[in-house]
Design a protein around this motif. Structure first.
Motif, PDB file in Angstrom:
ATOM      1  N   PRO A 196       0.854  -1.051   0.087  1.00  0.00           N
ATOM      2  CA  PRO A 196      -0.113  -0.020   0.019  1.00  0.00           C
ATOM      3  C   PRO A 196       0.890   1.197   0.061  1.00  0.00           C
ATOM      4  O   PRO A 196       1.750   1.414   0.743  1.00  0.00           O
ATOM      5  N   PRO A 197       0.609   2.289  -0.883  1.00  0.00           N
ATOM      6  CA  PRO A 197       1.385   3.352  -0.831  1.00  0.00           C
ATOM      7  C   PRO A 197       1.160   4.246   0.341  1.00  0.00           C
ATOM      8  O   PRO A 197      -0.071   4.093   0.821  1.00  0.00           O
ATOM      9  N   ALA A 198       1.984   5.089   0.630  1.00  0.00           N
ATOM     10  CA  ALA A 198       1.836   5.638   1.898  1.00  0.00           C
ATOM     11  C   ALA A 198       0.671   6.782   1.673  1.00  0.00           C
ATOM     12  O   ALA A 198      -0.067   6.899   2.810  1.00  0.00           O
ATOM     13  N   ASN A 199       0.381   7.260   0.534  1.00  0.00           N
ATOM     14  CA  ASN A 199      -0.836   8.275   0.425  1.00  0.00           C
ATOM     15  C   ASN A 199      -2.002   7.465   0.601  1.00  0.00           C
ATOM     16  O   ASN A 199      -3.103   8.166   1.143  1.00  0.00           O
ATOM     17  N   TYR A 200      -2.152   6.089  -0.040  1.00  0.00           N
ATOM     18  CA  TYR A 200      -3.328   5.377   0.253  1.00  0.00           C
ATOM     19  C   TYR A 200      -3.684   5.344   1.712  1.00  0.00           C
ATOM     20  O   TYR A 200      -4.832   5.138   2.546  1.00  0.00           O
ATOM     21  N   VAL A 201      -2.324   5.071   2.534  1.00  0.00           N
ATOM     22  CA  VAL A 201      -2.561   4.641   3.921  1.00  0.00           C
ATOM     23  C   VAL A 201      -3.067   5.834   4.524  1.00  0.00           C
ATOM     24  O   VAL A 201      -3.932   5.681   5.484  1.00  0.00           O
ATOM     25  N   ASP A 202      -2.803   7.113   4.048  1.00  0.00           N
ATOM     26  CA  ASP A 202      -3.269   8.380   4.634  1.00  0.00           C
ATOM     27  C   ASP A 202      -4.788   8.514   4.745  1.00  0.00           C
ATOM     28  O   ASP A 202      -5.488   9.173   5.342  1.00  0.00           O
ATOM     29  N   THR A 231       7.125   0.472   0.039  1.00  0.00           N
ATOM     30  CA  THR A 231       6.463   1.564   0.677  1.00  0.00           C
ATOM     31  C   THR A 231       6.642   1.913   2.042  1.00  0.00           C
ATOM     32  O   THR A 231       6.310   2.817   2.579  1.00  0.00           O
ATOM     33  N   GLY A 232       6.809   0.780   2.724  1.00  0.00           N
ATOM     34  CA  GLY A 232       7.060   0.786   3.941  1.00  0.00           C
ATOM     35  C   GLY A 232       5.982   0.324   4.918  1.00  0.00           C
ATOM     36  O   GLY A 232       5.851   0.202   6.093  1.00  0.00           O
ATOM     37  N   PHE A 233       4.875  -0.126   3.894  1.00  0.00           N
ATOM     38  CA  PHE A 233       3.576  -0.924   4.611  1.00  0.00           C
ATOM     39  C   PHE A 233       3.330  -2.295   3.896  1.00  0.00           C
ATOM     40  O   PHE A 233       3.712  -2.291   2.600  1.00  0.00           O
ATOM     41  N   ILE A 234       2.544  -2.919   4.593  1.00  0.00           N
ATOM     42  CA  ILE A 234       2.225  -4.127   3.781  1.00  0.00           C
ATOM     43  C   ILE A 234       0.737  -4.489   4.310  1.00  0.00           C
ATOM     44  O   ILE A 234       0.149  -4.052   5.065  1.00  0.00           O
ATOM     45  N   LEU A 248      -6.269  12.336 -12.573  1.00  0.00           N
ATOM     46  CA  LEU A 248      -5.728  13.481 -11.858  1.00  0.00           C
ATOM     47  C   LEU A 248      -4.443  13.212 -11.080  1.00  0.00           C
ATOM     48  O   LEU A 248      -4.199  12.271 -10.670  1.00  0.00           O
ATOM     49  N   PRO A 249      -3.504  14.088 -10.936  1.00  0.00           N
ATOM     50  CA  PRO A 249      -1.998  13.963 -10.193  1.00  0.00           C
ATOM     51  C   PRO A 249      -2.268  13.170  -8.878  1.00  0.00           C
ATOM     52  O   PRO A 249      -1.519  12.277  -8.581  1.00  0.00           O
ATOM     53  N   LYS A 250      -3.361  13.476  -8.104  1.00  0.00           N
ATOM     54  CA  LYS A 250      -3.467  12.980  -6.677  1.00  0.00           C
ATOM     55  C   LYS A 250      -3.764  11.420  -6.721  1.00  0.00           C
ATOM     56  O   LYS A 250      -3.365  10.723  -5.971  1.00  0.00           O
ATOM     57  N   GLN A 251      -4.371  11.023  -7.920  1.00  0.00           N
ATOM     58  CA  GLN A 251      -4.806   9.578  -8.180  1.00  0.00           C
ATOM     59  C   GLN A 251      -3.419   8.976  -8.594  1.00  0.00           C
ATOM     60  O   GLN A 251      -3.448   7.549  -8.684  1.00  0.00           O
ATOM     61  N   LYS A 252      -2.710   9.591  -9.273  1.00  0.00           N
ATOM     62  CA  LYS A 252      -1.739   8.813 -10.162  1.00  0.00           C
ATOM     63  C   LYS A 252      -0.058   8.638  -9.484  1.00  0.00           C
ATOM     64  O   LYS A 252       0.482   7.771  -9.669  1.00  0.00           O
ATOM     65  N   GLU A 253      -0.095   9.655  -8.202  1.00  0.00           N
ATOM     66  CA  GLU A 253       0.941   9.483  -7.479  1.00  0.00           C
ATOM     67  C   GLU A 253       1.183   8.578  -6.570  1.00  0.00           C
ATOM     68  O   GLU A 253       0.069   8.387  -5.838  1.00  0.00           O
ATOM     69  N   GLU A 254       2.339   7.947  -6.514  1.00  0.00           N
ATOM     70  CA  GLU A 254       2.162   6.969  -5.291  1.00  0.00           C
ATOM     71  C   GLU A 254       3.500   6.999  -4.672  1.00  0.00           C
ATOM     72  O   GLU A 254       4.638   7.340  -4.929  1.00  0.00           O
ATOM     73  N   LYS A 294       7.952  11.461   3.610  1.00  0.00           N
ATOM     74  CA  LYS A 294       7.217  10.824   2.414  1.00  0.00           C
ATOM     75  C   LYS A 294       8.062  11.033   0.951  1.00  0.00           C
ATOM     76  O   LYS A 294       8.640  12.246   0.988  1.00  0.00           O
ATOM     77  N   ARG A 295       8.311  10.120   0.048  1.00  0.00           N
ATOM     78  CA  ARG A 295       8.994  10.414  -0.978  1.00  0.00           C
ATOM     79  C   ARG A 295       8.271   9.643  -2.065  1.00  0.00           C
ATOM     80  O   ARG A 295       7.799   8.573  -2.218  1.00  0.00           O
ATOM     81  N   LEU A 296       7.900  10.481  -3.426  1.00  0.00           N
ATOM     82  CA  LEU A 296       7.197  10.044  -4.576  1.00  0.00           C
ATOM     83  C   LEU A 296       8.160   8.763  -5.217  1.00  0.00           C
ATOM     84  O   LEU A 296       9.591   9.209  -5.610  1.00  0.00           O
ATOM     85  N   ILE A 297       7.525   7.569  -5.313  1.00  0.00           N
ATOM     86  CA  ILE A 297       8.305   6.518  -5.960  1.00  0.00           C
ATOM     87  C   ILE A 297       7.901   6.192  -7.441  1.00  0.00           C
ATOM     88  O   ILE A 297       8.541   5.726  -8.379  1.00  0.00           O
ATOM     89  N   GLN A 298       6.359   7.007  -7.556  1.00  0.00           N
ATOM     90  CA  GLN A 298       6.018   6.522  -8.984  1.00  0.00           C
ATOM     91  C   GLN A 298       4.935   7.597  -9.413  1.00  0.00           C
ATOM     92  O   GLN A 298       4.145   7.857  -8.531  1.00  0.00           O
ATOM     93  N   THR A 299       4.920   7.744 -10.658  1.00  0.00           N
ATOM     94  CA  THR A 299       3.514   8.562 -11.124  1.00  0.00           C
ATOM     95  C   THR A 299       2.888   7.635 -12.110  1.00  0.00           C
ATOM     96  O   THR A 299       3.531   7.222 -13.321  1.00  0.00           O
TER      97      THR A 299
END
Length: 600
Positions: free
Chosen positions: A351-357, A429-432, A546-552, A566-571
């Motif tokens: 799970p990406p950190a932004n989804y965890v948020d 991502t730091g999460f499982i 939208l960028p918010k949904q594309k960024e991980e 937090k660090r962007l790993i993928q768009t």
């Protein structure tokens, strides 16, 4: 379920050849015509049973797909299906000659089983349904109940398989007749709403004909023990299942993407929202009146998803799901791959950190709200109880990978930078994801892998509440209700939150439709996390570009948790053309009226 007689069909649109083999264990000199298949109920039901085999089991499609196709899963390995979604490589999914074993769009054989694919098997299922409907008059001596059951299942599957295709491809040629060599095969594509109307007509017929529970029918009572591997009735389509697919069909038709594809206005369609709100209430009322579906208590919440004690998962909340495979609804034989995909072993989707948020604090507020009490120095504390259920964090017990390796028996997840599980083949991502990988689901130390059953449901009761809230909010506002209903949109959302012990949605977010819409969407993200919903949702909401949904993002932290960054790993690649899948080129070349989707 018991398959009484085996019939194999090869189907593409415009192809009408039918071949039969392994039809009973009869002597070679005995000739059996197709009329023999449809004269008696059991034989006819055996034919209908083949439609169930065409339903995709997303959780068992080999090992190269975690069904987290959007920003709910980040995958490092470029050859995995999830990573191909991230790169927007949709053409590779529908090019059969290039289709590899992990892409769930074409039938493939794996571990002795035929795994259904969305494109090929949906058209095959539609043809089988049309064959069944065309042969009902061949029945001899069938009771009205038997006839209704056969007809109801056929109408359900004709609608269901069209809906499956629509979710990927948009408006379709609606094939509602048996195509013969003499038929005009140039059936034009309908727009999305026109196709949805056809789906609803078939589902309305199925609703009239199907029982609430097969156990309460004469046929069901006679055949309940007809299969030593499980009840004949397990997994069969019901009135509730037909009502559920009708509801989803109307929800999708109302959604901005689907409405915009017809009207060029990418907003909710009010008429469809009202119809969907009514359909949702009717299904909730059925659940209340019959007791057939109930919300699973929080104490046994996880039993809906995975069980490692040899029992099948709980069906308390289940309305529709992929039917049983080989007589039992089970994950046995596929466990090693899920561990790898979602549980922390090789080739993990994390799970990406932004989804965890997206998971709120236990105050009921989003973490970016000043009233939430969120502590960025202790980001995993005091969160929505569903956070702990869905997300495994550093220092928690970890599911040991199922095969190989020398993982220590302490089962501790080491997800900090440089930690054992923070690698390109584990969590990036730091999460499982914890939801699908409970402790003990392995064959290395706990040896419970072969006792594991798993269910990725197509529709469960909690989602009906969420759909009701979404559709009522769009049609009547947060405090509105569907006609004749006794539940507001706000109350529907709070029903699901209270089950988990999460406070009601704060009043500051319920003052208008737009604010509450964001909380409804987020509630789906949390309650239905990692259940193969997110990719469809961000598309139908028309926000996937939208960028918010594309960024991980990943979350960087050290072993002692002295910092969190937090660090962007993928768009992810997602352009307007990615809202709809491309049709296979050999299909759209059949005739001009079957045209390709824009951008492909």
């Amino acid at each position: 379920m018991k398959i009484f007689k085996k019939l194999c069909l090869f189907v593409f649109i415009g192809i009408v050849s039918v071949s039969c083999e392994d039809y009973l264990d009869v002597a070679p000199e005995v000739e059996i015509g197709d009329e023999d298949i449809f004269q008696e109920f059991r034989d006819f039901q055996g034919f209908v049973d083949n439609m169930y085999k065409d339903v995709v089991h997303i959780s068992t499609f080999e090992q190269r797909n975690s069904w987290c196709w959007a920003d709910d899963g980040a995958m490092a390995q470029r050859w995995i299906a999830d990573a191909r979604f991230d790169r927007g490589e949709y053409v590779s999914f529908v090019t059969k000659s290039n289709t590899s074993k992990w892409v769930p769009f074409y039938t493939r054989r794996y571990q002795g089983r035929n795994q259904a694919g969305y494109y090929e098997n949906s058209w095959e299922g539609i043809r089988k349904a049309n064959i069944a409907l065309s042969r009902l008059d061949d029945l001899v001596g069938a009771t009205q109940e038997e006839r209704d059951l056969l007809e109801g299942q056929a109408y359900f599957f004709r609608a269901f398989f069209h809906f499956e295709l629509m979710r990927f491809f948009g408006g379709l040629p609606y094939v509602d007749q048996l195509l013969l060599p003499s038929s005009d095969l140039k059936i034009p594509r309908l727009n999305y709403h026109e196709t949805a109307e056809k789906v609803e007509l078939d589902l309305n017929k199925a609703i009239e004909l199907l029982p609430v529970n097969w156990d309460n029918t004469t046929v069901g009572n006679e055949l309940a023990g007809d299969n030593s591997a499980g009840s004949f009735n397990d997994g069969r389509v019901t009135k509730g299942a037909a009502m559920g697919i009708k509801l989803m069909n109307l929800q999708y038709a109302s959604s901005p993407l689907m409405n915009g594809s017809v009207t060029n206005s990418y907003t909710y369609n009010q008429d469809y929202a009202k119809r969907a709100a009514d359909a949702a209430w009717q299904l909730l009322k059925l659940a209340q009146d019959t007791g057939e579906y109930n919300l699973e208590p929080w104490a046994t919440y996880g039993d809906m998803f995975v069980k490692t004690n040899g029992d099948l998962v709980s069906r308390t909340e289940l309305i529709w799901s992929a039917p049983m495979r080989d007589g039992v609804r089970t994950f046995r034989g596929y466990g090693p791959y899920l561990i790898k995909e979602l549980g922390g072993g090789n080739t993990t989707s994390s799970p990406p950190a932004n989804y965890v948020d997206l998971f709120e604090t236990n105050t009921g507020y989003p973490i970016d709200d000043p009233e939430s009490g969120f502590n960025p120095k202790k980001p995993w504390q005091n969160r929505d109880p569903r956070f702990d259920f869905n997300i495994r964090v550093d220092g928690e017990k970890q599911t040991i990978r199922s095969t190989g390796g020398n993982a220590p028996k302490d089962h501790i997840a080491k997800l900090y930078v440089g930690g054992r599980h923070r690698t390109s083949t584990n969590s990036i991502t730091g999460f499982i994801c914890e939801k699908w990988s409970p402790i003990g689901m392995n064959n290395k130390y706990d040896n419970n892998l072969n006792n594991t059953s798993l269910e990725v449901s197509y529709l469960r009761l909690s989602e009906v509440y969420l759909i009701y809230a979404e559709m009522v909010n769009e049609a009547y506002g947060p405090d509105g209700v569907a006609p004749g209903a006794s539940l507001t949109a706000i109350q529907a959302i709070n029903t699901i939150r209270s089950r988990a012990g999460q406070p009601d949605v704060p009043s500051k977010y319920t003052s208008n439709k737009e604010l509450f819409r964001e909380r409804i969407w987020n509630e789906r993200n949390v309650e239905l996390a990692f259940e193969h919903k997110r990719w469809f949702d961000i598309r139908r909401w028309f926000i996937a570009h939208l960028p918010k949904q594309k960024e991980e993002y990943e979350l960087l932290f050290d072993k002692d948790h002295t910092y969190f960054t937090k660090r962007l790993i993928q768009t992810r690649v997602f352009d307007n053309k990615h809202y709809w899948f491309p049709f296979p080129n050999d299909q759209i070349s059949l005739y001009p009226e079957f045209y390709q989707n824009p951008g492909w």
